[in-house]
Motif scaffolding. Sequence first.
Motif, PDB file in Angstrom:
ATOM      1  N   GLN A  52      53.538  72.589  76.369  1.00  0.00           N
ATOM      2  CA  GLN A  52      53.755  71.249  75.824  1.00  0.00           C
ATOM      3  C   GLN A  52      52.412  70.511  75.768  1.00  0.00           C
ATOM      4  OE1 GLN A  52      57.447  69.178  77.298  1.00  0.00           O
ATOM      5  NE2 GLN A  52      57.388  70.784  78.852  1.00  0.00           N
ATOM      6  N   MET A  53      52.028  70.124  74.570  1.00  0.00           N
ATOM      7  CA  MET A  53      50.747  69.450  74.360  1.00  0.00           C
ATOM      8  C   MET A  53      50.984  68.028  73.855  1.00  0.00           C
ATOM      9  SD  MET A  53      48.867  71.991  75.250  1.00  0.00           S
ATOM     10  CE  MET A  53      47.232  71.367  74.883  1.00  0.00           C
ATOM     11  N   LEU A  54      50.178  67.100  74.348  1.00  0.00           N
ATOM     12  CA  LEU A  54      50.239  65.710  73.907  1.00  0.00           C
ATOM     13  C   LEU A  54      49.365  65.544  72.669  1.00  0.00           C
ATOM     14  CD1 LEU A  54      49.976  63.918  77.366  1.00  0.00           C
ATOM     15  CD2 LEU A  54      52.013  64.155  75.946  1.00  0.00           C
ATOM     16  N   THR A  55      49.967  65.132  71.570  1.00  0.00           N
ATOM     17  CA  THR A  55      49.262  64.975  70.298  1.00  0.00           C
ATOM     18  C   THR A  55      49.219  63.496  69.913  1.00  0.00           C
ATOM     19  OG1 THR A  55      51.282  65.295  69.015  1.00  0.00           O
ATOM     20  CG2 THR A  55      49.962  67.248  69.521  1.00  0.00           C
ATOM     21  N   ARG A  56      48.153  63.148  69.271  1.00  0.00           N
ATOM     22  CA  ARG A  56      47.979  61.759  68.826  1.00  0.00           C
ATOM     23  C   ARG A  56      48.376  61.649  67.361  1.00  0.00           C
ATOM     24  NH1 ARG A  56      42.227  58.449  68.409  1.00  0.00           N
ATOM     25  NH2 ARG A  56      43.123  56.485  67.649  1.00  0.00           N
ATOM     26  N   ASP A  57      49.409  60.828  67.099  1.00  0.00           N
ATOM     27  CA  ASP A  57      49.887  60.590  65.744  1.00  0.00           C
ATOM     28  C   ASP A  57      49.382  59.221  65.301  1.00  0.00           C
ATOM     29  OD1 ASP A  57      51.198  60.325  63.357  1.00  0.00           O
ATOM     30  OD2 ASP A  57      53.142  61.023  64.106  1.00  0.00           O
ATOM     31  N   ARG A  58      48.349  59.216  64.478  1.00  0.00           N
ATOM     32  CA  ARG A  58      47.728  57.956  64.080  1.00  0.00           C
ATOM     33  C   ARG A  58      48.681  57.096  63.233  1.00  0.00           C
ATOM     34  NH1 ARG A  58      42.199  58.232  65.171  1.00  0.00           N
ATOM     35  NH2 ARG A  58      41.506  60.338  65.717  1.00  0.00           N
ATOM     36  N   ALA A  59      49.514  57.715  62.400  1.00  0.00           N
ATOM     37  CA  ALA A  59      50.469  56.941  61.600  1.00  0.00           C
ATOM     38  C   ALA A  59      51.485  56.245  62.506  1.00  0.00           C
ATOM     39  CB  ALA A  59      51.175  57.862  60.610  1.00  0.00           C
ATOM     40  N   PHE A  60      51.946  56.954  63.531  1.00  0.00           N
ATOM     41  CA  PHE A  60      52.884  56.353  64.480  1.00  0.00           C
ATOM     42  C   PHE A  60      52.223  55.217  65.254  1.00  0.00           C
ATOM     43  CE2 PHE A  60      54.490  56.302  68.882  1.00  0.00           C
ATOM     44  CZ  PHE A  60      55.793  55.886  68.649  1.00  0.00           C
ATOM     45  N   GLU A  61      50.944  55.384  65.605  1.00  0.00           N
ATOM     46  CA  GLU A  61      50.230  54.331  66.331  1.00  0.00           C
ATOM     47  C   GLU A  61      50.098  53.067  65.496  1.00  0.00           C
ATOM     48  OE1 GLU A  61      46.476  55.709  67.673  1.00  0.00           O
ATOM     49  OE2 GLU A  61      47.297  57.078  69.164  1.00  0.00           O
ATOM     50  N   SER A  62      49.770  53.204  64.220  1.00  0.00           N
ATOM     51  CA  SER A  62      49.635  52.021  63.360  1.00  0.00           C
ATOM     52  C   SER A  62      50.981  51.328  63.165  1.00  0.00           C
ATOM     53  CB  SER A  62      49.045  52.424  62.012  1.00  0.00           C
ATOM     54  OG  SER A  62      49.891  53.351  61.356  1.00  0.00           O
ATOM     55  N   THR A  63      52.055  52.120  63.019  1.00  0.00           N
ATOM     56  CA  THR A  63      53.388  51.526  62.875  1.00  0.00           C
ATOM     57  C   THR A  63      53.794  50.779  64.138  1.00  0.00           C
ATOM     58  OG1 THR A  63      54.017  53.319  61.379  1.00  0.00           O
ATOM     59  CG2 THR A  63      55.792  52.021  62.345  1.00  0.00           C
ATOM     60  N   LEU A  64      53.523  51.385  65.291  1.00  0.00           N
ATOM     61  CA  LEU A  64      53.860  50.748  66.558  1.00  0.00           C
ATOM     62  C   LEU A  64      53.047  49.481  66.776  1.00  0.00           C
ATOM     63  CD1 LEU A  64      55.525  51.016  69.171  1.00  0.00           C
ATOM     64  CD2 LEU A  64      53.634  52.333  70.148  1.00  0.00           C
ATOM     65  N   LYS A  65      51.778  49.512  66.393  1.00  0.00           N
ATOM     66  CA  LYS A  65      50.938  48.320  66.544  1.00  0.00           C
ATOM     67  C   LYS A  65      51.449  47.184  65.656  1.00  0.00           C
ATOM     68  CE  LYS A  65      46.069  46.929  66.675  1.00  0.00           C
ATOM     69  NZ  LYS A  65      46.304  45.638  65.993  1.00  0.00           N
ATOM     70  N   SER A  66      51.843  47.499  64.435  1.00  0.00           N
ATOM     71  CA  SER A  66      52.375  46.466  63.535  1.00  0.00           C
ATOM     72  C   SER A  66      53.656  45.864  64.109  1.00  0.00           C
ATOM     73  CB  SER A  66      52.651  47.073  62.158  1.00  0.00           C
ATOM     74  OG  SER A  66      51.478  47.607  61.601  1.00  0.00           O
ATOM     75  N   TRP A  67      54.488  46.726  64.673  1.00  0.00           N
ATOM     76  CA  TRP A  67      55.739  46.230  65.265  1.00  0.00           C
ATOM     77  C   TRP A  67      55.465  45.322  66.465  1.00  0.00           C
ATOM     78  CZ3 TRP A  67      57.907  47.267  70.144  1.00  0.00           C
ATOM     79  CH2 TRP A  67      59.214  46.826  70.320  1.00  0.00           C
ATOM     80  N   GLU A  68      54.479  45.678  67.302  1.00  0.00           N
ATOM     81  CA  GLU A  68      54.142  44.852  68.456  1.00  0.00           C
ATOM     82  C   GLU A  68      53.560  43.514  68.030  1.00  0.00           C
ATOM     83  OE1 GLU A  68      51.544  47.268  70.755  1.00  0.00           O
ATOM     84  OE2 GLU A  68      53.169  48.324  71.791  1.00  0.00           O
ATOM     85  N   ASP A  69      52.704  43.522  67.001  1.00  0.00           N
ATOM     86  CA  ASP A  69      52.143  42.261  66.514  1.00  0.00           C
ATOM     87  C   ASP A  69      53.234  41.347  65.966  1.00  0.00           C
ATOM     88  OD1 ASP A  69      49.668  43.214  67.208  1.00  0.00           O
ATOM     89  OD2 ASP A  69      49.138  43.852  65.176  1.00  0.00           O
ATOM     90  N   LYS A  70      54.166  41.926  65.244  1.00  0.00           N
ATOM     91  CA  LYS A  70      55.269  41.125  64.701  1.00  0.00           C
ATOM     92  C   LYS A  70      56.134  40.569  65.818  1.00  0.00           C
ATOM     93  CE  LYS A  70      59.148  41.359  61.476  1.00  0.00           C
ATOM     94  NZ  LYS A  70      59.929  42.229  60.554  1.00  0.00           N
TER      95      LYS A  70
END
Length: 838
Positions: free
Chosen positions: A777-795
């Motif tokens: 099991q490897m931890l991967t960084r999903d940049r699209a998911f990060e940007s979506t999550l950041k937009s949701w947190e800002d809102k």
Amino acid sequence: MASKLNPNVLYVTEPGETLRSPQADSERTAGEAGEESSDSDGEQEETSHKLIRKVSTSGQIRAKKSVKEGILLKQTSSFQRWKRRYFKLRGRTLYYAKDCKSLIFDEVDLSDASVAETSTKNINNSFTVITPFRKLMLCAESRKEMEDWIGALKSVQKWETYEASQFNMEHFSGMHNWYACSHARPTFCNVCRDALPGVTSHGLSCEVCKFKAHKRCAVRSTNNCKWTTLASIGNDIIEDEEGVSMPHQWLEGNLPVSAKCVVCDKTCGSVRRLQDWRCLWCKAIVHSSCKEQMGKVCPLGQCRVSIIPPTALNSIDSDGFWKATSASCSSPLLVLVNSKSGDNQGVKFLRKFKQLLNPAQVFDLMNGGPELGLRLFQKFVTFRILVCGGDGSVGWVLSELDKLNLHKQCQLGVLPLGTGNDLARVLGWGGLCDDDAQLLQILEKLERATTKMLDRWSVMTYEVLYLFVSQVHITQYADSVASHLAKILDSDKHSDVISSAKVERREVLGRRGEEKAGSVPSQESGGSSPGESGGESGSEGKTYRSKEQLMLRANSLKKALRQIIEQAEKGKTKTSRAESQRVHDSSSFLSQQQCKQCSEKCVMNNYFGIGLDAKISLEFNNKRDEHPKKCSSRTKNMMWYGVLGTKELVQKTYKNLEQRVQLECDGVPMSLPSLQGLAVLNIPSYAGGINFWGGTKEDNNFGAPSFDDKKLEVVAVFGSMQMAMSRVINLQHHRIAQCRQVKITILGEEGVPVQVDGEAWIQPPGIVKIIHKNRAQMLTRDRAFESTLKSWEDKRKIDSYRTTRPRLNSQQSMEYLTEEECTQVQQLGIVADMLINK
């Protein structure tokens, strides 16, 4: 000399003097005395004390129990030269001499001593022993050896028994881990509260809690470093109905310039004195007057999800390892740092992680390997691992997970510090991270990372020696032909010449399977009778032969040799075909019978190479072993790879490798073009970021490459130029197959270079088989998911601000304004009313 010195007397001299026995003045030269004095003099601090050189004899030292001993480099006062010295740590005294057999040892009293690393990166693994009267600069061969010496020196100060295999005991003791450093702004000692002078390395700083001290004050500092276990918290622990809670751990002064109090939101700290406080866990900063208004329970700050609180480490299991148990630790983070990676950048990351997390959950791979940390975390249901290093470090940790069977309960992330970092690239963590100031953001991204499965492959090998019985027959036949030809050319008897020629003819025909009665040419019988009669006449005692007889014999020999050579060439051609067929049949037979006995050589995570790329990796590894300083940085390593690749561009060592190896993919033999190497890919990144497969999408012949599809991509390596062009252009003409199992048979008598994830060796002739092993099991960084999550947190922040903002009527609004503001609002209203009426 030992017999002339009293072993019960301690000899003391002044710095300019040399130690001699009463009767040994003539036995020591002036040069030896001068060298010994220069090695010990000039190390005192700028104090009023004179350096008193204390020495002991080997007999006195032998009577004390040894804690640790070995060779270290010691810096002398003369031109700061480094000299090899043999050190012995016995009790609270450190002894040193030129070698272990010396009779006189200098001694250093460690009763009021402190130990510190000499620099921030500390590339040469040096450390300083500081006493009230002198300072010793020492250098070890490796960082592990340096840490062993520092741990031993600290243990004798507390009268503890030192054990080299002790589990990270410096973190559990509460002692500070010093290193010498410079300060760009005014900094104050946390012991005497005075300023640290100058901007050079005159002060010491604790690598964990940033406790500051003068070198003379370090020994008087209290053991109040960052807590690690429940026992280290002591009387500050908070107990209530819910159980044990984590309190704040405050450190006074030396705050950042922009620090603000979390209570009153005003500026904290001072450049004139030591004032105000900072929590080592949640990083909260408060004034001394506001400290009482802070809550007693520490929230652990932004990294609370990753931190193991000290309250969770409260017991030791039967094996002597700490057992972490706490309901608050749902998914803690284990940090494993390779301190040698990235031109020793790993040392900086090691210190930074200890400041952000619990020091007990941060480990150096160069000091004990990953087993210590994994044993600490194996009690958790789930946990995460962050490996800071290159691909080799990641493979090392994954192999340890195999041994402890922990793949199901842990996820692994990668922080790239190595040279290639191919696995970190495909997991989304980039090809390089050399800024330790970004670690807080990296920890936040790690908490949001998603999990993907990484296929891992077993590289099975079986070495085969192709020795056949036919080779013995060929050797015997060659010896027989050579002996008979020697008879034909050297013998003076015509009967021996003819008989040897006939034997040779029969042997050649026999190997061809064409022995027939009428196969003897008529020319040979006609030409041999005169020679035979000539031989008989010669045997009767004639000394001289006629010219005709010699010509007839020469013609006979010429025809016989010509026939033998022709028959031998035809037989050789047919024999070589038969032998090649026998090699092929035998190799297929061995493949069926012996592949079941293949043993696992290693585990492949990234890629496998044979031929050209493996030879370059092997030469680089040999170069790094011979000259470590020439391969001490990422830039130097890439330069060496380029030089070795350019050399192979000219030499072409493994040209026509397809004649030496056979490839099977999923049991199907593959016809190979003219090539210099083969590469088997598990991830779409090769040799430092090359997409060697030539694309990431599927087409009519092959599917999209992925590291979780249980498939391998096999490509051909045509040369160094192709590998260089692949960095710029996505080449696809070299694709061979996409399969679930690969088998490579190495023919011949010589081995071929093979490399797995950058580790190369010479593989003898035999079979190499690559089969699926397991998945991690490897931890991967999903940049699209990060940007979506950041937009949701800002809102969400904006919405929460709107809901919490108070709505006031006109009368309430006026009450919140000053008199001047009220006057301005009233005037604005009058002007607006006038404009409306007009």
